[in-house]
Design an enzyme around this catalytic site. Sequence first.
Site, mmCIF file in Angstrom:
data_model
loop_
_atom_site.group_PDB
_atom_site.id
_atom_site.type_symbol
_atom_site.label_atom_id
_atom_site.label_comp_id
_atom_site.label_asym_id
_atom_site.label_seq_id
_atom_site.Cartn_x
_atom_site.Cartn_y
_atom_site.Cartn_z
ATOM 1 N N GLU A 59 1.066 -1.212 -0.124
ATOM 2 C CA GLU A 59 0.048 -0.261 -0.031
ATOM 3 C C GLU A 59 0.681 1.422 -0.077
ATOM 4 O O GLU A 59 0.588 2.060 0.932
ATOM 5 C CB GLU A 59 -0.940 0.048 1.302
ATOM 6 C CG GLU A 59 -1.921 -1.531 1.062
ATOM 7 C CD GLU A 59 -3.183 -1.044 1.886
ATOM 8 O OE1 GLU A 59 -3.225 -0.223 2.792
ATOM 9 O OE2 GLU A 59 -3.965 -1.968 1.702
ATOM 10 N N GLU A 115 -5.074 -8.580 -0.714
ATOM 11 C CA GLU A 115 -5.816 -8.443 0.508
ATOM 12 C C GLU A 115 -7.195 -8.133 0.140
ATOM 13 O O GLU A 115 -7.348 -7.370 -0.603
ATOM 14 C CB GLU A 115 -5.340 -7.190 1.399
ATOM 15 C CG GLU A 115 -3.865 -7.429 1.933
ATOM 16 C CD GLU A 115 -3.455 -6.065 2.940
ATOM 17 O OE1 GLU A 115 -4.608 -5.214 3.349
ATOM 18 O OE2 GLU A 115 -2.350 -5.870 3.156
HETATM 19 O O1 AHR Z 1 -5.009 -6.099 6.842
HETATM 20 C C1 AHR Z 1 -5.318 -4.713 7.500
HETATM 21 C C2 AHR Z 1 -4.523 -3.681 6.783
HETATM 22 O O2 AHR Z 1 -5.215 -3.374 5.740
HETATM 23 C C3 AHR Z 1 -3.358 -4.123 6.449
HETATM 24 O O3 AHR Z 1 -1.903 -3.715 7.187
HETATM 25 C C4 AHR Z 1 -2.984 -3.054 5.163
HETATM 26 O O4 AHR Z 1 -2.283 -3.364 3.973
HETATM 27 C C5 AHR Z 1 -4.507 -2.600 4.661
HETATM 28 O O5 AHR Z 1 -4.844 -1.374 4.850
#
Ligand code: AHR
Length: 512
Positions: free
Chosen positions: A194, A316
């Site tokens: 991110e 994710e």
């Molecule tokens: O999964 C939780 C968080 O969500 C992670 O650390 C981040 O990459 C995302 O914003």
Amino acid sequence: MKKIISLVFLSSLVYMGKTQNTARVVINGYNKNTTISRHIYGHFSEHLGRCIYDGFWVSDTSTVKRQDRIRLDVVEALKKIHIPNLRWPGGCFADEYHWRDGIGPRKERPTMINTNWGNVTEDNSFGTHEFLELCGLLNCEPYITANVGSGTVEEMNKWVEYLNFDGVSPLTALRKENGRDKPWNVRFWGVGNESWGCGGRMLPEYYANEYRRYAQFAKNYPNAKLNKIACGPNSDDYNWTDVLMRTVGTGMWGLSLHYYTVPKNWSDKGSATAFDEKEYIATMQKCLHMEELLSRHSTIMDKYDPAKKVALVVDEWGIWTNVEPGSNPAFLYQQNSLRDALIAATTLNIFNNHADRVRMANLAQTVNVLQSLILTKGNDMLLTPTYYVFDMFKVHQDAQLLPIQINTPDYEVGDQKIPAVNVSASQDSTGITHISFVNLDAKNNIIVKVNIEGVQYRNMNAQVLTSARFTDINTFENKYEVVPTVFKGAVKEGNDLVVTLPKLSVVVLELK
Ligand code: AHR
């Protein structure tokens, strides 16, 4: 015995929905050009809340069955679903993590503050060797995210050398001193996480250059060619994808995508267990948005990479709700309901059907955090409804995708409507065909007429995951409220099938 009786009773209850709608599905067994990578079924474990500490990694005085400090009940459960890869150490944590702090004698490792997740003290007892030991026990591939936000090119370059080089160097000598003779040959590497947000608030043009620089110094050693994964867009940031594809193109193995299903909004995400049908359908609509995200990001990628060399890596995804009342808000501990299982199954169907471009994905986050497969409490643990979806869907791993066409009725609540049924199908290397169906409708059973072309079969087995209410959960007091049972609702008609999908259900058929 008591448990079996209650399961039978439950499965008869769940067939009480009204059956009034019909969906039609055509499965094309002649056109097998795409493999569903097993890595689509990957998971994610961050130093966040109770995922690593207390989830995978317990105290050295714990009486739970363990190897070193790794919980073996958790390991066994994940092995059963054939976990293909595990992403680590973050997440946002990755861009503050300095790997050298997590090697060597544990007592001498420096501590740090986990600023992203509650300012707790990280003692670095779970580091590189421990993570790779865990992956060895799980028999899965490690996927390591390097620190670009607050790290250096040198740090990533040396981490790769420490893990993957088999020759003579100061770092391989250090690795040996720390107890590991042979390299691990880790091939999946994330270059930052991110980077548009917690990983450095970079603009896409800036990150694209950073990626090129980091990737240049992350070396391929013999037997360890790296699959470098660039930080990709935040959900529908199509410009980010365009810039990365234009600037890096096939200089990356994969481009990541993050998308979470948030039932309400980011300031009040909604409860994991208490929601009505209006919120249920709104949540499902958001889950189904994954289809549009994949189609549109793939279209941009196709422009620069028509041969589809670069993978879209959804590293994710999952539902993100409010935390369980009374738990630390920074630990992201949430319960897991039948709704979450329907989200998992729907998303996996979408990934399967996009397997030509989506070749890796990671549900957030395995144990005790967000959409978990496993919840632990002291020495006890339970499997969530989401876990059972991964168990039922593991048959698609590395199988050949069978293209489908679907015509489904809508499921409507007030002025909201979504397609009620979603499906994917595959054929494995032994010729067995699997079809996974989801019925999102909360009121109606749906009859699905399945026209199967180019697949011959004689026998059929099936499993169903459902429950009376979309809010149903497994608890430490009742661990088996939502579990798969044998499904008898499919009838063979010639070579075709008529399947009666219970409302709120996931069904996987095996044809052989
Ligand atoms: O999964 C939780 C968080 O969500 C992670 O650390 C981040 O990459 C995302 O914003």
